[in-house]
Design a protein around this motif. Structure first.
Motif, mmCIF file in Angstrom:
data_model
loop_
_atom_site.group_PDB
_atom_site.id
_atom_site.type_symbol
_atom_site.label_atom_id
_atom_site.label_comp_id
_atom_site.label_asym_id
_atom_site.label_seq_id
_atom_site.Cartn_x
_atom_site.Cartn_y
_atom_site.Cartn_z
ATOM 1 N N UNK A 9 0.846 -1.196 0.000
ATOM 2 C CA UNK A 9 0.000 0.000 0.000
ATOM 3 C C UNK A 9 0.877 1.239 0.000
ATOM 4 N N UNK A 10 0.658 2.113 -0.970
ATOM 5 C CA UNK A 10 1.431 3.351 -1.029
ATOM 6 C C UNK A 10 0.842 4.402 -0.099
ATOM 7 N N UNK A 11 -0.503 4.537 -0.065
ATOM 8 C CA UNK A 11 -1.118 5.538 0.796
ATOM 9 C C UNK A 11 -2.609 5.232 0.926
ATOM 10 N N UNK A 12 -3.246 5.924 1.839
ATOM 11 C CA UNK A 12 -4.691 5.841 2.040
ATOM 12 C C UNK A 12 -5.325 7.119 1.524
ATOM 13 N N UNK A 13 -6.453 6.965 0.846
ATOM 14 C CA UNK A 13 -7.188 8.112 0.333
ATOM 15 C C UNK A 13 -8.625 8.009 0.806
ATOM 16 N N UNK A 14 -9.171 9.087 1.287
ATOM 17 C CA UNK A 14 -10.562 9.093 1.746
ATOM 18 C C UNK A 14 -11.211 10.403 1.360
ATOM 19 N N UNK A 15 -12.508 10.338 1.130
ATOM 20 C CA UNK A 15 -13.259 11.524 0.766
ATOM 21 C C UNK A 15 -13.849 12.205 1.981
ATOM 22 N N UNK A 16 -14.774 13.101 1.791
ATOM 23 C CA UNK A 16 -15.414 13.800 2.912
ATOM 24 C C UNK A 16 -16.101 12.811 3.846
ATOM 25 N N UNK A 17 -15.918 13.031 5.134
ATOM 26 C CA UNK A 17 -16.522 12.144 6.115
ATOM 27 C C UNK A 17 -15.820 10.822 6.257
ATOM 28 N N UNK A 325 -10.430 -0.039 -2.559
ATOM 29 C CA UNK A 325 -11.060 0.552 -1.388
ATOM 30 C C UNK A 325 -10.535 1.958 -1.176
ATOM 31 N N UNK A 326 -10.016 2.204 0.017
ATOM 32 C CA UNK A 326 -9.432 3.507 0.334
ATOM 33 C C UNK A 326 -7.935 3.543 0.094
ATOM 34 N N UNK A 327 -7.365 2.434 -0.382
ATOM 35 C CA UNK A 327 -5.918 2.329 -0.524
ATOM 36 C C UNK A 327 -5.500 2.472 -1.984
ATOM 37 N N UNK A 328 -4.340 3.091 -2.177
ATOM 38 C CA UNK A 328 -3.682 3.078 -3.477
ATOM 39 C C UNK A 328 -2.633 1.977 -3.431
ATOM 40 N N UNK A 329 -2.892 0.880 -4.125
ATOM 41 C CA UNK A 329 -2.019 -0.280 -4.104
ATOM 42 C C UNK A 329 -0.957 -0.175 -5.191
ATOM 43 N N UNK A 330 0.242 -0.651 -4.858
ATOM 44 C CA UNK A 330 1.314 -0.808 -5.839
ATOM 45 C C UNK A 330 1.529 -2.306 -6.017
ATOM 46 N N UNK A 331 1.295 -2.811 -7.219
ATOM 47 C CA UNK A 331 1.417 -4.238 -7.510
ATOM 48 C C UNK A 331 2.552 -4.422 -8.510
ATOM 49 N N UNK A 332 3.577 -5.170 -8.116
ATOM 50 C CA UNK A 332 4.671 -5.474 -9.032
ATOM 51 C C UNK A 332 4.258 -6.637 -9.926
ATOM 52 N N UNK A 333 4.736 -6.622 -11.151
ATOM 53 C CA UNK A 333 4.418 -7.693 -12.089
ATOM 54 C C UNK A 333 5.663 -8.071 -12.872
ATOM 55 N N UNK A 334 5.585 -9.223 -13.515
ATOM 56 C CA UNK A 334 6.699 -9.712 -14.314
ATOM 57 C C UNK A 334 6.166 -10.229 -15.631
ATOM 58 N N UNK A 335 6.759 -9.806 -16.743
ATOM 59 C CA UNK A 335 6.366 -10.261 -18.072
ATOM 60 C C UNK A 335 7.552 -10.956 -18.735
ATOM 61 N N UNK A 336 7.356 -12.225 -19.102
ATOM 62 C CA UNK A 336 8.373 -12.947 -19.841
ATOM 63 C C UNK A 336 8.101 -12.835 -21.335
ATOM 64 N N UNK A 337 9.065 -13.299 -22.126
ATOM 65 C CA UNK A 337 8.922 -13.241 -23.569
ATOM 66 C C UNK A 337 7.687 -14.018 -24.002
#
Length: 724
Positions: A9-17, A325-337
Motif C-alpha cells: 500500500x502506497x497511501x490511504x485516500x478518503x473523501x469527505x466524512x 477501497x481507500x488504498x492506493x495499491x502498488x502491484x509489481x508484475x513480471x512479463x516474460x517473452x
C-alpha cells in the motif's frame, strides 16, 4: 507469461466524512522512483514509491478545485498544475506554500498537461489547441483558437517521435469518435474518423504506444471487447477525411456481463492489464485486475479487489498502481517473452555457452495430412514433402567414410551386433549430406529403443549418448528414450536428456528425480558422471569435517545464523565446527544429477501431483540439498553458483516452495524435519535483515549523488558530507 508479484500500500485516500473517493484520484504522474498524486479536490502529494512515504504535500486555497493533475517539468525540475480550468501554478519541491508560487491565467479552459522528456510540457486545451508551456507563459492571455466546437475530448497521450513531441487525442461527438494527431515543432494537425461499425457499446478506456511511426491505440468497450486501431503519424495531402478501421483483438468477459469503471494499461507489446467492475444480469458484481496476453489471447493472472475499485490503473516501469477501497495499491508484475513455448510452460533459459535445443517434433506429415514415418519405415526422400519439419543441420567438414541411407542403417540396427551398429552409426554421422538431420536422428533412436524393448539384453548406451549429444533434439522426437534410460538406470543418459531436451513431461522429470534420490552415493561413484560443474563448491570428500577455520562473512551470510537482536555481530567469526547446512548432504555425482532436475522446464500445475509421489526420506534429502545450494548462493557476491549447468537462486527457491507445497503435512509431522525448517526460517530471516540494511545504504548513496560538488576543488581538498 505474465504474473503478479508482491504488492504493498502506497497511501490511504478518503473523501469527505472518511468515505472512499467515489471516482478515485484525478491523476498519477511518474518522476523516476517518485509519483505525483493529485486528488479531485485541492491536494497534490509527492511520494517516494520504494520507501512508501510522502516527500511533500501542497494544497490550493479553500474554494479552489484542481482540474488538471500535476505533472513534472523535466526541463526545469518544477511541478505544474491547473485549478479552476484556467489558472496555472508552477512551484518547486522546496516550496511549502502554493500561494507564493508562480500563477498564470489562460484565456481558455485546459484539458490536460503532458510532460515530454527533453522538452517543455505541452498544454492541451478543451477546444483542441496544443501549446508549449514556455510559449504560453510568455503571453498567458494570448488568444487560443478553436480546433473544434462541438466535440469533447475523451483521452490524450503524448509521445516522442524522432526527438519531436507528438500528441494524440480522441474526441467524441454524438456517436462519432475522432482521432487527432498533433505534431509539434512545427505544428501540423491530422484528423481521422474512427470506424464505429461492429460495436454499439460505449468505449470506456484507451491506451496507446508508438512503434515504427505508427501509434497503436487499444480501446476497451463496456462489453469487454478490446479493439486495436493503427493511427499513422502522417496523412496524405488530400483534404479527404480518413476513416480508421478497428480490429477486434479479444473479448475478455462472458456474454451478458458489462464493464463499469474499467481501464486498460499496456505492459509491453504483448501484455496488457485490465482493471474494472464486472456487472452481470443477476446483479453479481466482481471487481478485479487481470493480466492478458494479446498475442495468444489468454488470461495470464488475475487478482480480485474485494474492497471495491474505481477502475483506475496506471502502469509505470514494472509497477501497477490500482485503487482498492481507500488504498492506493502498488502491484509489481513480471512479463516474460511471449512465445508458444512460454504459453505452454516449456520455455527454457540457457546461457550462450551451453548447448541449446530448439527443435520440437510436431509429427511428420505427408501431403494428404496423415501421420507418417514410423521408426521401422524408410524416411521420405529429400524434397518429397514440403510439410516435413526442417531443422538446422550439422555444420563443418565431415569425412565421408561410407555413404549410408537412413533405410540401410535401420536394417542394420534390426539384425546386426552391437559392434557393427556402432561402426555403421559412426559412418552415417560422418556423411556430409543427411536430409532432415534431426528427424533422421529421431528415427534412428526410435529404432534402437524398439530393439531394446524386444531384446532386454541389448542396450547400446554409447550409441544413444552419441545421438543425444546432437544439437536440436527434443523429447517429442524420441519419446521412448528416457523411459528406456530409466529402466536401465542410465543416469548419464538421463542427465544428458535433462540438459538437452526443452519439452520433457513433468511425470518423466519426477521419475528421474525419484531415481536420482534413490541411488546411493557409493553406487553413483562407480558411474561415469561428469562432476566438473559442482567441483568448485562441493567437497568431493563430503564426510571430511572442517574444524578450527576462520570464516569471513560474504553477502550477509553467517555460519551462526543470526537471531532477532544480533545485528551488531562482527563480520568475522571463528567456527569450531562446520554446521550441517554447510555440508552437502549428497555426493558430487548426485548433486550434478539433481542440478539437471532443478534446471529443467516445467509447469507447476502438472508438476505438483507427481512431486507427491516422493517418499518422506527423499523429500527430506532433497530439501537438505536445496538448503545447501541456497546457502552457497548467498555466500556468493553475485548469488550465482560457479560453473556451467548450475541452477539459479530463483530455480532453487521455486523448487523448495514446490516441494513444501506438495509435502506440507509430511514435513510438518516428521521430527527430523523440524531442525531443517527452523534452520531455513532463521536463515531467511537473516537474509531479510541483510537486504533491509542494503536498502538503507542504497538510499544513502542516492542522497550523496544529489549533492552538487564544486567543479574545481583544487589540488587538495577535504570535504565533509552530512546525511540528514
Amino acid at each position: 507469461m505474465a504474473a503478479f508479484c508482491e504488492e504493498f500500500t502506497l497511501c490511504l485516500l478518503a473523501g469527505p466524512g472518511g468515505s472512499a473517493l467515489p471516482q478515485g484520484p484525478l491523476g498519477l504522474e511518474p518522476d523516476g522512483d517518485r509519483v505525483l498524486l493529485t486528488d479531485r479536490n485541492r491536494t497534490v502529494t509527492l511520494y517516494k514509491v520504494s520507501d512508501q512515504k510522502p516527500l511533500g504535500c501542497w494544497s490550493v486555497k479553500q474554494g479552489q478545485t484542481i482540474t488538471c493533475p500535476a505533472v513534472c517539468n523535466f526541463e526545469t525540475g518544477e511541478f505544474v498544475l491547473v485549478h479552476d480550468d484556467k489558472v496555472l501554478q508552477v512551484w518547486k519541491e522546496d516550496d511549502t506554500n502554493l500561494e507564493k508560487a508562480f500563477k498564470a491565467t489562460f484565456s481558455a479552459d485546459v484539458y490536460w498537461i503532458h510532460s515530454v522528456p527533453h522538452a517543455e510540457p505541452l498544454v492541451l486545451f478543451k477546444n483542441g489547441t496544443i501549446k508549449s508551456l514556455d510559449v504560453l507563459l510568455a503571453a498567458p492571455q494570448q488568444e487560443i483558437e478553436n480546433v473544434f466546437s462541438n466535440e469533447v475530448i475523451r483521452w490524450s497521450e503524448a509521445f516522442t517521435e524522432v526527438e519531436k513531441p507528438v500528441v494524440v487525442f480522441i474526441t467524441e461527438q454524438d456517436v462519432n469518435c475522432f482521432i487527432y494527431v498533433q505534431h509539434c515543432n512545427p505544428y501540423v494537425l491530422h484528423k481521422f474518423k474512427l470506424d464505429q461499425a461492429g460495436d454499439s457499446s460505449p468505449p470506456l478506456s484507451f491506451a496507446a504506444y508508438l512503434k515504427n511511426k505508427i501509434v497503436t491505440v487499444l480501446c476497451l468497450y463496456s462489453n469487454g471487447c478490446i479493439y486495436k486501431i493503427l493511427v499513422p503519424l502522417q496523412q496524405s495531402d488530400s483534404e479527404e477525411q480518413h476513416i480508421l478501421p478497428k480490429s477486434l483483438l479479444t473479448r475478455i468477459q462472458q456474454s451478458g456481463t458489462i464493464f463499469k469503471r474499467a481501464s486498460i494499461a499496456i505492459l509491453d507489446k504483448d501484455h496488457i492489464a485490465v482493471t474494472g467492475c464486472l456487472d452481470s444480469p443477476d446483479r453479481k458484481v466482481n471487481e478485479c485486475i487481470s493480466l492478458w496476453n494479446m498475442k495468444f489471447q489468454t488470461l495470464q493472472d488475475s487478482k480480485e479487489l474485494p474492497l471495491g475499485s474505481t477502475g483506475q490503473c496506471w502502469c509505470y516501469g514494472d509497477r501497477l498502481f490500482v485503487m482498492h477501497g481507500k488504498e492506493l495499491k502498488v502491484i509489481l508484475y513480471n512479463c516474460e517473452t511471449s512465445s508458444l513455448a512460454a504459453a505452454l510452460g516449456k520455455i527454457k533459459s540457457t546461457s550462450t555457452s551451453e548447448t541449446t535445443s530448439l527443435s520440437v517434433n510436431w509429427n511428420i506429415l505427408q501431403e494428404d495430412g496423415q501421420l507418417c514415418v514410423q521408426p521401422d519405415q524408410p524416411l521420405p526422400a529429400k524434397g518429397a514433402s514440403k510439410r516435413l519439419l526442417r531443422s538446422g543441420r550439422t555444420t563443418g567438414a565431415k569425412t565421408q567414410l561410407e555413404s549410408l541411407t537412413v533405410e540401410q542403417l535401420l536394417l542394420i540396427i534390426k539384425n546386426s551386433s552391437l559392434d557393427v551398429i556402432e561402426e555403421k552409426l559412426m559412418n552415417f554421422l560422418s556423411s556430409t549430406q543427411i536430409p532432415d538431420f534431426h528427424v533422421s536422428v529421431g528415427i534412428i533412436i526410435s529404432a534402437l529403443i524398439n530393439r531394446c524393448e524386444a531384446e532386454p539384453a541389448f542396450y547400446p548406451a554409447d550409441c544413444l549418448v552419441q545421438l543425444t549429444q546432437m544439437q536440436g533434439l527434443s523429447y517429442s522426437i524420441c519419446p521412448g528414450l528416457m523411459t528406456v534410460a530409466l529402466e536401465k538406470t542410465d543416469v548419464c543418459l538421463l542427465q544428458l536428456c535433462l540438459q538437452q531436451f526443452p519439452d520433457i513431461p513433468e511425470a518423466v522429470t519426477c521419475a528421474c528425480l525419484r531415481t536420482f534420490l534413490s541411488i546411493s552415493d557409493d553406487s553413483l561413484e562407480e558411474m561415469n558422471v561428469n562432476i566438473d560443474c559442482v567441483a568448485s563448491y562441493i567437497d568431493p570428500t563430503p564426510n571430511r569435517k572442517k574444524q578450527n577455520q576462520s570464516e569471513v562473512i560474504q553477502n550477509g551470510f553467517s555460519s551462526e545464523l543470526l537471531e532477532e537482536n544480533s545485528c551488531d555481530t562482527q563480520l568475522t567469526q571463528t567456527s569450531h565446527a562446520v554446521e550441517p547446512s554447510k555440508l552437502c548432504p549428497v555426493g558430487p555425482q548426485k548433486a550434478t544429477l539433481l542440478n539437471a532436475i532443478l534446471r529443467s522446464a516445467y509447469s507447476e500445475t502438472f508438476l505438483l501431483p507427481h512431486l507427491k509421489e516422493l517418499s518422506a526420506e527423499q523429500v527430506i534429502l532433497f530439501l537438505q540439498y536445496l538448503q545447501f545450494l541456497y546457502i552457497k548462493c548467498s555466500e556468493q557476491t553475485t548469488t550465482d553458483l560457479p560453473g556451467m549447468f548450475c541452477p539459479t537462486i530463483n530455480q532453487i527457491m521455486d523448487w523448495m516452495c514446490l516441494l513444501l507445497d506438495a509435502h506440507f503435512t509430511v514435513v510438518v509431522m516428521l521430527p527430523e524435519a523440524k531442525g531443517l525448517l527452523s534452520s531455513l526460517h532463521k536463515f531467511v530471516r537473516a537474509q531479510i535483515r541483510f537486504y533491509s540494511e542494503l536498502n538503507k545504504i542504497e538510499g544513502s548513496l542516492k542522497e550523496l549523488q544529489k549533492i552538487k560538488n564544486p567543479k574545481d576543488v583544487g589540488l587538495y581538498s577535504i570535504e565533509v558530507l552530512k546525511l540528514v
